[in-house]
Design an enzyme around this catalytic site. Structure first.
Site, mmCIF file in Angstrom:
data_model
loop_
_atom_site.group_PDB
_atom_site.id
_atom_site.type_symbol
_atom_site.label_atom_id
_atom_site.label_comp_id
_atom_site.label_asym_id
_atom_site.label_seq_id
_atom_site.Cartn_x
_atom_site.Cartn_y
_atom_site.Cartn_z
ATOM 1 N N HIS A 185 6.518 -17.302 2.602
ATOM 2 C CA HIS A 185 7.497 -16.374 2.213
ATOM 3 C C HIS A 185 8.040 -16.594 0.845
ATOM 4 O O HIS A 185 8.330 -15.737 0.040
ATOM 5 C CB HIS A 185 8.714 -16.225 3.266
ATOM 6 C CG HIS A 185 7.846 -16.216 4.468
ATOM 7 N ND1 HIS A 185 8.471 -16.594 5.847
ATOM 8 C CD2 HIS A 185 6.585 -15.962 4.850
ATOM 9 C CE1 HIS A 185 7.511 -16.383 6.632
ATOM 10 N NE2 HIS A 185 6.467 -16.082 6.269
ATOM 11 N N ARG A 242 3.847 0.869 4.885
ATOM 12 C CA ARG A 242 2.998 0.707 6.068
ATOM 13 C C ARG A 242 3.882 -0.190 7.109
ATOM 14 O O ARG A 242 4.752 -0.730 6.855
ATOM 15 C CB ARG A 242 2.202 -0.945 5.504
ATOM 16 C CG ARG A 242 1.438 -1.472 6.766
ATOM 17 C CD ARG A 242 0.350 -2.424 5.850
ATOM 18 N NE ARG A 242 1.116 -3.757 5.634
ATOM 19 C CZ ARG A 242 0.491 -4.827 5.174
ATOM 20 N NH1 ARG A 242 -0.892 -4.466 4.419
ATOM 21 N NH2 ARG A 242 1.207 -5.808 4.458
ATOM 22 N N ASP A 281 -8.164 -7.890 3.722
ATOM 23 C CA ASP A 281 -8.466 -8.029 5.051
ATOM 24 C C ASP A 281 -9.962 -7.815 5.232
ATOM 25 O O ASP A 281 -10.779 -8.371 5.835
ATOM 26 C CB ASP A 281 -7.603 -7.544 5.867
ATOM 27 C CG ASP A 281 -6.411 -8.674 6.495
ATOM 28 O OD1 ASP A 281 -6.643 -9.679 6.407
ATOM 29 O OD2 ASP A 281 -5.093 -8.082 6.296
ATOM 30 N N CYS A 304 -5.643 -0.563 -1.900
ATOM 31 C CA CYS A 304 -4.419 -1.250 -2.138
ATOM 32 C C CYS A 304 -4.588 -3.191 -2.121
ATOM 33 O O CYS A 304 -3.580 -3.594 -1.919
ATOM 34 C CB CYS A 304 -3.243 -0.785 -1.195
ATOM 35 S SG CYS A 304 -3.578 -1.156 0.601
#
Ligand code: PEP
Ligand code: MG
Length: 755
Positions: A367, A510, A633, A680
């Protein structure tokens, strides 16, 4: 203390007198070696200092030929002295010449001395030199004598570290207190940062090592240890209120160390040998560090951090918190060096002054890395021992592209990087000049460039880059950098701020994409064999509808009176999309019933990240208002290659026909159904890939803020029809021999496209 005259306490007292005398550094060193030789009943005592050019130089001697001083030099891989420096461990030999590492130096007259005792001169675990005593007889040095010499070496460490000896050396051959280091790590965030080290958790530096009053120092040490144990017990008690986890394990480890008899015993002995309590902590910790820094076992290195942290706590208890804790004013170009840190801690720094980040831990998906990227900082992770090797204020260069750190860089390296920075700045200026240019290719195709974002700090990038909007707002980032689930009001505030900043420009939110590589520290992790294929994203959202519902509600309220775009991540079946949409409808009804203002229009989309959706394109496209291809992904699942495992993540080229055919299928289906398709994933942020996507028919690309300028500059020069003529035949070539990457690169070169 057999064999030594009066033991180390007497010696240390004498040394302190010498240290206080207003004499020249060389004279002081000469006196010191005489004192040590006499005290240790040795014929020889010599001090070797490690120079910036990694050479050990004889700085003073009692017993060896005087004219060898400043003339005898050896590399760290030469002789017994080099061996001690390299190993950072004492070496005691009764037959030195029989040792395989013995190297004969005629100019010193050393051949007549049979026994050898060398100890490293250490500072914070770093070797600054070697202190040696020698005897003609075959003498066996006792453990007490070895200890005593190590304690004595601390005085020399202080002298070298203070810079007092630097005046004795010509430029380029100074003592290596601050020698240049080139450290390798892992590139976390692109960019170059030039500046000065700011240690996130500053080390406590001990300046007063010789005790006035030994019983007093013993009492101080005991009191500090008592205080330390108490404070750890308190922390554990407080922690007991929360959940068990890593934090508690660390505290338990601290408690174990704080009660470790060996550790305490060593510190007590060091005090008895004449050091102050601080000096004793530093001496024992320096030894431990020197040993553990050489360990490759990650478990041991982890323990070193715990011990370091404990030693620091102990020093703070001894020296008074305020003397140590106050954080110096942040320098103009700060490079933060930390073992690891939370995103919130990074955001606490004045971001106008921070240029880079160096972490001993940290991965590409951590993070803090995400925040560093959003802040535009150059960041390098996995830099072993960075916090031990760097000192506050040291000049440092962070190369976030190569994953390298240059600590205290030599002039030529610094100059080369300064040039690179200027070059980058010129390029940035060129991109900035394109900010207001419409994103239209040479042959008149409009390609909208949007941004990927997720934090408040991302918002200014919209104006800076001239983006057409936000194509992917990763809402989970707010959750990932928080220490507890953000309240619905906090979510609402963030979404409103985003929409306000965007104004007329579209923003696609999202919904939460948690799970897999996106972990929430405060959410109990579910043990999964394959987290990437596990309970994540919309799967989690549908199973825990409370979470998804409250987020959708916050989004709908933030979008009141405007257009709202939202999409669900990781949709694998149309049923999942339908279920997500049903939740949205329910929330709309709920808000309407309670008289809340609603968005003017809600566009609902799905992310195409799971290959199964490739074979239900018609079904999904009749349901959604838009699709957004998550190539990160999609590639991971298409090629079964874990995106966060560097061994496999780059194994498959997304410009292989396999992948491009999938992207073509989606683009063509979008045209058939007249539904917008955005790309994206990171793919769109790379120039050659962006050319391919444009050729395949993609007209909406959402890219990282740093890539928008470069991608735009490529697209402005692109002839899409020409690229299509090159690409399409290759896509249908079944020979298995095509190299699309090479073909596109030649095309780009021939067309003079900036890449
Ligand atoms: C993707 O998978 O391509 C994507 C954009 O989502 P993320 O990188 O956040 O998983
Ligand atoms: Mg994804």
């Amino acid at each position: 203390m057999r064999g030594t005259l009066g033991g180390p306490r007497v010696l240390l007292r004498r040394l302190r007198e010498v240290m206080a005398e207003p004499i020249h550094a060389q004279e002081r060193l000469d006196k010191i070696v005489v004192l040590i030789a006499a005290n240790m009943v040795a014929e020889v005592c010599s001090v070797y200092v490690l120079r910036v050019d990694a050479v050990l130089e004889l700085y003073a001697t009692e017993g060896l030929k005087a004219d060898a001083v400043h003339r005898t030099v050896m590399r760290v891989n030469e002789g017994l002295v080099g061996y001690v420096a390299r190993e950072a461990r004492p070496l005691a030999l009764s037959d030195a010449q029989g040792h395989p590492e013995f190297a004969y130096r005629p100019e010193t007259g050393e051949e007549i001395y049979n026994s050898f005792l060398g100890v490293p001169i250490l500072r914070a675990g770093d070797t600054l030199g070697v202190l040696v005593v020698q005897n003609r007889a075959h003498r066996t040095y006792t453990d007490e004598e070895i200890e005593a010499l190590q304690t004595t070496s601390m005085v020399l460490a202080e002298m070298i570290a203070s810079g007092e000896l630097t005046a004795l050396a010509p430029p380029g051959a100074e003592p290596a207190v601050r020698r240049p280091l080139h450290l390798n790590g892992v590139a976390l965030a692109d960019g170059l940062g030039l500046g000065h080290v700011v240690l996130h958790e500053p080390r406590v530096t001990v300046t007063n090592v010789i005790a006035d009053d030994v019983p007093h120092e013993t009492a101080r040490l005991d009191a500090a240890i008592h205080k330390l144990r108490h404070s750890i017990d308190m922390l554990l008690e407080e922690d007991g209120l929360g959940s068990p986890g890593e934090h508690r394990e660390i505290l338990e480890a601290y408690r174990m160390f704080a009660h470790d008899r060996g550790w305490l015993q060593k510190m007590r002995e060091a005090v008895l040998s004449g050091l102050t309590a601080e000096g004793a902590v530093e001496r024992v910790q320096s030894d431990t560090r020197a040993r553990m820094m050489r360990a490759s076992d990650p478990y041991l290195r982890e323990r070193l951090h715990d011990l370091d942290d404990l030693a620091n706590r102990l020093l703070r208890a001894l020296m008074g918190r305020d003397k140590v804790m106050e954080r110096a004013e942040l320098p103009e170009n700060a490079i933060i060096v930390a073992r690891n840190m939370s995103p919130a801690a990074l955001l606490d720094y004045d971001r106008t002054r921070v240029r880079g980040l160096v972490l001993e831990e940290g991965g590409t998906t951590s993070h803090v890395t995400i925040v560093a990227r959003a802040l535009g900082l150059a960041a390098v992770g996995q830099v072993d021992n960075a916090t031990s090797l760097a000192d506050s204020g040291d000049p440092v260069i962070v190369d976030g592209q190569a994953g390298e750190v240059h600590l205290r860089p030599p002039g030529d390296v610094e100059a080369a990087y300064a040039e690179k920075v200027r070059f980058r700045a010129r390029r940035q200026a060129q991109y900035a000049a394109l900010r207001t240019r419409p994103s239209v290719t040479k042959d008149g195709t409009h390609i909208k460039l949007l941004l990927n974002a997720g934090l408040l700090v991302d918002l200014p990038h919209m104006d800076e880059t001239g983006a057409a909007g936000i194509g992917l707002f990763r809402t989970e980032l707010q959750f990932m950098i928080a220490s507890a689930f953000p309240r619905i009001s906090e979510q609402l505030n963030l979404y409103r701020a985003v929409l306000d900043a965007a104004g007329e420009r579209p923003v696609t939110f999202r919904t939460l994409d948690i799970g897999g590589d996106k972990v929430l520290p405060y959410m109990r992790a579910v043990e999964e064999e394959n987290p990437a294929l596990g309970w994540r994203a919309i799967r989690l959202g549908l199973d825990r509808p409370g979470l998804l519902r409250s987020q959708v509600r916050a989004l709908l309220r933030a979008g009141a009176g405007r257009e709202l775009r939202l999409m669900f991540p990781m949709v694998a079946t149309t049923a999942e999309f339908d279920a997500g949409r049903a939740i949205l409808e329910r929330e709309l009804t709920h808000l309407r019933k309670h008289g809340h203002a609603l968005p003017e229009r809600v566009f609902v989309g799905a992310m195409l990240e799971v290959p199964s959706l490739l074979f239900q394109l018609d079904e999904i496209l009749t349901r959604v208002d838009f699709l957004s291809v998550g190539s990160n992904d999609l590639m991971q699942f298409l090629f079964a290659a874990d995106r966060s495992n560097v061994r496999v993540s780059d194994r498959f080229d997304p410009l292989l026909p396999t992948a491009l055919r999938a992207f073509r299928m989606v683009a063509e289906a979008g045209e058939r159904h007249n539904k917008p398709i955005t790309l994206c994933g990171e793919l769109a942020s790379r120039p050659l890939e962006a050319i391919a996507l444009a050729a395949l028919g993609y007209r909406l690309l959402s890219v990282s803020p740093a890539s928008l300028g470069p991608i735009k500059s490529t697209l402005l020069e692109l002839d899409v029809a020409a690229a299509r003529r090159v690409l399409m035949p290759l896509l249908d070539d079944n020979s298995g021999k095509v190299n699309i990457r090479a073909a596109l690169r030649s095309f780009a070169q021939a067309e003079g496209l900036p890449l």
